[in-house]
Design an enzyme around this catalytic site. Sequence first.
Site, PDB file in Angstrom:
ATOM      1  N   HIS A   1       0.806  -1.214   0.000  1.00 59.30           N
ATOM      2  CA  HIS A   1       0.000   0.000   0.000  1.00 59.30           C
ATOM      3  C   HIS A   1       0.846   1.273   0.000  1.00 59.30           C
ATOM      4  CE1 HIS A   1       0.849   0.626   4.337  1.00 59.30           C
ATOM      5  NE2 HIS A   1       0.811  -0.698   4.388  1.00 59.30           N
ATOM      6  N   ASP A   2       0.372   2.266  -0.715  1.00 56.43           N
ATOM      7  CA  ASP A   2       0.928   3.622  -0.713  1.00 56.43           C
ATOM      8  C   ASP A   2       2.310   3.728  -1.353  1.00 56.43           C
ATOM      9  OD1 ASP A   2      -1.272   4.952   0.910  1.00 56.43           O
ATOM     10  OD2 ASP A   2      -0.621   3.412   2.318  1.00 56.43           O
TER      11      ASP A   2
ATOM     12  N   GLY B   1       5.072  -0.923   2.738  1.00 53.25           N
ATOM     13  CA  GLY B   1       4.249   0.249   2.497  1.00 53.25           C
ATOM     14  C   GLY B   1       5.040   1.542   2.383  1.00 53.25           C
TER      15      GLY B   1
END
Length: 264
Positions: free
Chosen positions: A121-122, A139
């Site tokens: 994520h991200d 992340g």
Amino acid sequence: MVNIHKTAIVAGGATIGDDVYIGAFSIIGADVKLGNGVKLHSHIVIDGDTDIGDNSEIFPFASIGTEPQDLKFAGEKSKLIIGKNNKIREYVTMNPGTKGDNLLTEIGDNCLFMISSHIAHDCIIGNNVILANNATLAGHVVVGDFAIIGGLSAVHQFVRIGAHAMIGGMSGVENDVIPFGSVMGERANLSGLNIIGMKRRGFSKNDIHILRNAYKMLFSDQGTLIERTNEVAKIFGKNAVVANIVEFINKSSSRGLTQPEINK
């Protein structure tokens, strides 16, 4: 013409471009957008608010856009954007963003993600990036253009990998890697410059010569890193390659900087 195998499931609401192929037993979610010329081999799951750019190709058993592996994720609406002309091989996983950042994971154009590589994520990934087999990004990782992440490598959350950097196979990267840097090791150390990559991409002999001199100054044992960076900027800062590194070092980061082992 769109070609969808009779065993594939495409949810209502999905946006499918021209000349798209969706292979057997694939599942496409309602908020997915597939650009023109996208080719999906069999047994692929694409879910969430996910955009996939033109002429990208995804191989069997990839899982794209499913929920982040983050215990803080509470179902907030977030997005995954994958650019054009990407090749995503078997068992690759890519997750959307979270409210802990910008609710966005973004992949550039012309990248290759080999078998079982993972984008958490991200993450923000540039253009022409390669992740070899089983390379993993935690992340909030940022990867610059033309960077290569070697097989079985792991990059810690919030780390920045500079453009044209080379991460050796089986490396654990805990700190930022300068543009054009080459790192390796169980707990990665800076091992020099990615000269081979620079030559392949057409950098001049003069740029490489200047960068070598700047590198020696940056990672000498004289003064602090800030002092050495300022000195390098003063002497070599008009060179675009060196200026790229100086800007990278001076930019705020939550991680330290990967340095040669002698300086640790």
